[in-house]
Design an enzyme around this catalytic site. Structure first.
Site, PDB file in Angstrom:
ATOM      1  N   GLU A  92       6.073  12.410   6.512  1.00 10.12           N
ATOM      2  CA  GLU A  92       7.450  12.755   6.145  1.00 10.12           C
ATOM      3  C   GLU A  92       7.536  13.980   5.236  1.00 10.12           C
ATOM      4  O   GLU A  92       8.532  14.700   5.247  1.00 10.12           O
ATOM      5  CB  GLU A  92       8.157  11.564   5.492  1.00 10.12           C
TER       6      GLU A  92
ATOM      7  N   PHE B 241      11.948  -5.835   1.996  1.00 12.29           N
ATOM      8  CA  PHE B 241      10.851  -5.098   2.625  1.00 12.29           C
ATOM      9  C   PHE B 241      11.262  -3.642   2.850  1.00 12.29           C
ATOM     10  O   PHE B 241      12.335  -3.378   3.399  1.00 12.29           O
ATOM     11  CB  PHE B 241      10.475  -5.748   3.963  1.00 12.29           C
ATOM     12  N   GLN B 242      10.431  -2.747   2.433  1.00 11.24           N
ATOM     13  CA  GLN B 242      10.664  -1.307   2.542  1.00 11.24           C
ATOM     14  C   GLN B 242      11.961  -0.869   1.887  1.00 11.24           C
ATOM     15  O   GLN B 242      12.607   0.087   2.318  1.00 11.24           O
ATOM     16  CB  GLN B 242      10.602  -0.849   4.001  1.00 11.24           C
TER      17      GLN B 242
ATOM     18  N   LYS C  28      21.092   0.022   6.938  1.00 12.00           N
ATOM     19  CA  LYS C  28      20.998  -0.283   8.363  1.00 12.00           C
ATOM     20  C   LYS C  28      22.285  -0.907   8.903  1.00 12.00           C
ATOM     21  O   LYS C  28      22.696  -0.628  10.033  1.00 12.00           O
ATOM     22  CB  LYS C  28      19.807  -1.217   8.610  1.00 12.00           C
TER      23      LYS C  28
ATOM     24  N   MET D 100      -7.873  29.374  -6.622  1.00  7.98           N
ATOM     25  CA  MET D 100      -7.057  29.698  -7.791  1.00  7.98           C
ATOM     26  C   MET D 100      -7.436  28.836  -8.994  1.00  7.98           C
ATOM     27  O   MET D 100      -7.397  29.292 -10.135  1.00  7.98           O
ATOM     28  CB  MET D 100      -5.566  29.541  -7.454  1.00  7.98           C
TER      29      MET D 100
END
Ligand SMILES: Cc1ncc(C[n+]2csc(CCOP(=O)(O)OP(=O)(O)O)c2C)c(N)n1
Lengths: 184, 597
Positions: B63, B125-126, B175, B493
């Site tokens: 993502e 959940f989630q 949802k 770097m």
């Protein structure tokens, strides 16, 4: 800004915002995320039709920091107006406190006497205890608390309003065109 | 609602599912591509996307990459980039990308799934508090709790993302809102009035600025990424105005491309790894015209040593960028395009009174600084110098109008120094956040937007590994992105700073156990090329360009080359270090400078 003062100064800033979930978190997050201090913060809905809330913030900072705070507040999406009463005033500032004193009769009588000459109002009395309501400048309240030596204090924080023609109004296009409910 | 923008009865009553509302709003907003990754909370929306053909969905492999790809898409087109991810881990994985987009002012709308409203707060959940987590890393965010708000929120989200100083906006979609019924509102019916940044400059301030400019003897333009966000017309006006004045110009890392790099008035990039002439001119100027730049610490160096004798004009669309780090004399809150149009008009009005000879001495001084040749390097023998590799790459592609993305580190600075960018929206780099892993997904997003253009990701070995899973995305969508990796086997770097400031104790900066990049590319189904000798470089670049699909070209470079010039943290522009020989033995760093990142 070129010769901005490096001196820290106390400012009272009023912000007119959409009363939507998360708006207070945005304002507070702005201060905490950038390390600015909040001395006092009050918030309440002031326009039920348009669902606008007013946030009064007392903060301290150099001129540069205060300008930065105002610009950052103004760019938040739910913020309609930012008013720095310390600059744009004159203004009236008030704070409300509930002050509880416990003790023997002698102590309570003394507290009543102090309350009387400092214009605090008795709002509750129980055996051995009194609660006073005090409204005034933050300094007045500090003075009252110092004299009565309370066991407990609850302060509402500073509310402020500009005098005379100094008015914090929503922009015209906001009035009565609001839809609501964004944010958490 | 007694609102002039009140929905007409027929549209207000047209009821769709929430997912249909989202898709319709996206189409109305002109969205053609979404970068995303599915999951339980957004399945209804994926179902709806599946059923239509107007919007293309690009499946990334992480993502974070979805956001960087959307950034690459947005920055190479000027349109809003769109991301779709699921709740919980899908949303939290976007945080780095969102912060990157916020710091670099990139317009992105990120749709996140959320558990149903009645479960919010239950540690479902989630479930994650997505609006809480993303509040400080977005320009604005929303949780849609009522179906009747959905369309309004989506339209406002796009408006906020693209207006004023652009930035990322998150819309969190429970949802049940996606699955339930919701009314549609068109973009025209949506109320956008509460966010209207000022765009027109104050004419008095424009005159004050011009007063300073016409009198200036040592002027300089200092221009940043805001110009590119303002658009191609703004960049054209800038070029016209800079040429009309005859003043020198320097660009920030984010501003590269806003003015043609090949133009003789261009002094190169300024800042920590900017050219000697750009930094010295900033230090010595008497009038600074800053446009769409934000006086970042990488640019200013030590603040009390920053351009001590200049009067400053600052044009920015974001009032909070003005007087933040550096106080200015003339502040102009405006869209750069409009401010430049006003400048140009005012300058022409005064042209007959302006004596071009007054800046001749300044140009003479600049010529002397230029003669130092601060970007000089020597390619000797077969060990490839990174600067040489980038210069050769540029030689091969200069006529192809490529889009270049970078990651973060030495290679990024060498690319900025040695790959001249002639036009806006050709240079995509993570400036504000400095996000390793940005470059490859950003290149994918740019390639999606410009299927026929050459898109090159100049990267380092450590950075590329951070987002290398996106090779699958490139393969799946046949994206011919060219990866030009400068492999020094170090987090270069980091090693440079350790060598300069930490007694050469190279803690954890060696990239041990790197993969065989050629085989790695091949494992994904892409082409891999390795080149280790300077004499083979041209052939390798040609081979890379000739291949029709994605290519990973690994250029094995001198592992100990460092980026110069360098203004160490806490130093002023005139304390610039030009080469390793210049390194002062007493240590160029103050304690104060050491704490800076
Ligand atoms: C996500 C992230 N983690 C850590 C850093 C700190 N950092 C800056 S440059 C760098 C090394 C980059 O190495 P490489 O990609 O090989 O590029 P090089 O400097 O060698 O050209 C690191 C670790 C960062 N910028 N981003």
């Amino acid at each position: 800004m070129r010769n901005a003062s490096q001196q820290e100064r106390r400012h009272t800033i009023c912000v007119l915002v959409d009363n939507e979930p998360g708006v207070l978190a945005r304002v507070i997050g702005l201060f905490s995320g950038r390390g600015y201090n909040i001395e006092s913060l009050t918030v309440s809905e002031v326009d039920h039709v348009n669902r606008l809330s007013r946030i009064n913030i007392v903060t301290t900072g150099t001129e540069q920091v205060i300008e930065q705070i105002k610009a950052l507040l103004a760019r938040l999406v739910p913020v309609h107006r930012v008013q720095d009463l310390t600059v744009e005033g004159p203004a009236v500032e008030r704070e409300l406190a509930l002050v509880k004193v416990l003790g023997d009769r002698e102590r309570l009588v003394q507290a009543l006497r102090i309350a009387d000459f400092m214009h605090a109002r008795l709002v509750d009395s129980t055996p051995g205890g009194l609660i006073f309501e005090m409204t005034g400048s933050s300094d007045d309240i500090d003075a009252f608390i110092a004299l009565v030596e309370p066991v407990e204090v609850s302060r509402a924080g500073v509310v402020a309003i500009g005098r005379g023609g100094v008015v914090l109004e929503p922009p015209p296009d906001v009035v009565a065109t609001q839809t609501k409910g964004e944010g958490r | 609602m007694p609102d002039s923008g009140r929905p007409r009865a027929e549209t207000a009553t047209e009821t769709l599912t929430g997912s249909q509302v989202v898709v319709r709003a996206l189409i109305e907003q002109g969205v053609e591509v979404i970068f995303g990754y599915p999951g339980g909370a957004v399945l209804p929306l994926y179902d709806e996307i599946f059923k239509q053909n107007a919007i293309r969905h690009i499946l990334v492999r992480h993502e974070q990459a979805a956001v960087h790809a959307a950034e690459g898409y947005a920055r190479s087109t000027g349109k809003v980039g769109v991301v779709l991810v699921t709740s919980g881990p899908g949303a939290t994985n976007t945080v780095t990308g969102l912060t990157d987009a916020l710091m670099d002012s990139v317009p992105v709308v990120c749709l996140t799934g959320q558990v149903p409203t009645h479960m919010i707060g239950n540690d479902a959940f989630q479930e994650a508090d997505t609006v809480g987590i993303t509040r400080p890393c977005t320009k604005h965010n929303y949780l849609v709790k009522r179906p009747e708000d959905l369309a309004q929120v989506l339209h406002e989200a796009f408006h906020v993302a693209r207006s004023g100083r652009p930035g990322p906006v998150v819309v969190d979609l429970p949802k049940n809102i996606l699955m339930g019924q919701a009314p549609y509102r068109t973009a025209r019916e949506a109320r956008l009035s509460r966010y209207r940044p000022r765009r027109d400059p104050d004419p008095d301030r424009i005159e004050q600025a011009l007063d300073l400019m016409v009198e200036a003897e040592r002027p300089i333009f200092y221009v940043g990424g805001g110009l590119i966000n303002s658009g191609p017309v703004a960049c054209e006006l800038l070029t016209e105005f800079v040429r009309a004045t005859g003043f020198p110009i320097t660009l920030t890392l984010m501003g590269l491309g806003a003015y043609p790099a090949s133009d003789p008035q261009f002094l190169g990039m300024l800042g920590m790894h900017g050219t000697y002439e750009a930094n010295m001119a900033m230090y010595d100027c008497d009038v600074m015209i800053a446009i769409g730049a934000r006086f970042d610490d990488r640019v200013t160096g030590r603040l009390d040593g920053f351009s001590p004798r200049s009067r400053r004009i600052h044009v920015d669309i974001d009032p909070s960028s003005i007087n933040k780090n550096v106080p200015v004399d003339v502040a102009i809150v405006a869209d750069a395009e409009r401010a430049l149009a006003a400048f140009l008009e005012g300058w022409r009005r005064r042209a007959h009174r302006i004596d071009p000879r007054r800046i001749e001495g300044w140009w003479e001084q600049i010529r002397q600084w230029r003669a130092v040749d601060s970007l000089g390097f020597r390619q000797e023998g077969e060990v490839i110098k990174p600067q040489y590799a980038i210069r050769r790459l540029h030689e091969h592609v200069r006529d192809l109008d490529p889009i270049v993305t970078t990651d973060v580190g030495q290679h990024q600075m060498w690319a900025a120094q040695h790959f001249p960018i002639e036009k806006p929206r050709r240079w995509l780099t993570s400036g504000g956040l400095g996000t390793m892993g940005y470059g490859f997904p950003a290149a994918i997003g740019a390639q999606i937007a410009h299927p026929d253009r050459l898109v090159i990701n100049i990267t380092g070995d450590a950075s590329w590994v951070m987002m290398m899973q996106e090779m699958s995305t490139a393969i799946q969508y046949r994206l011919p992105v060219k990866i030009f990796m400068l492999n020094n086997r170090w987090m270069g770097m980091v090693r440079q700073w350790q060598d300069l400031f930490h007694g050469s104790r190279r803690a954890e900066s060696y990239m041990d156990a790197l993969p065989d990049f050629v085989k790695l590319a091949e494992a994904f189904g892409a082409k891999g090329i390795r080149v280790e000798k300077a004499s083979g470089l041209d052939a390798a670049i040609e081979e890379m360009l000739a291949h029709p699909g994605p290519v990973l070209t690994e250029v094995v470079i001198d592992p100990f080359e460092n980026v110069y010039p360098m203004i160490p943290g806490g130093a002023a522009h005139n304390e610039i270090i030009l080469s390793p020989a210049d390194k002062r033995d007493e240590g160029p760093l103050s304690e104060e400078g050491m704490v800076l990142v």
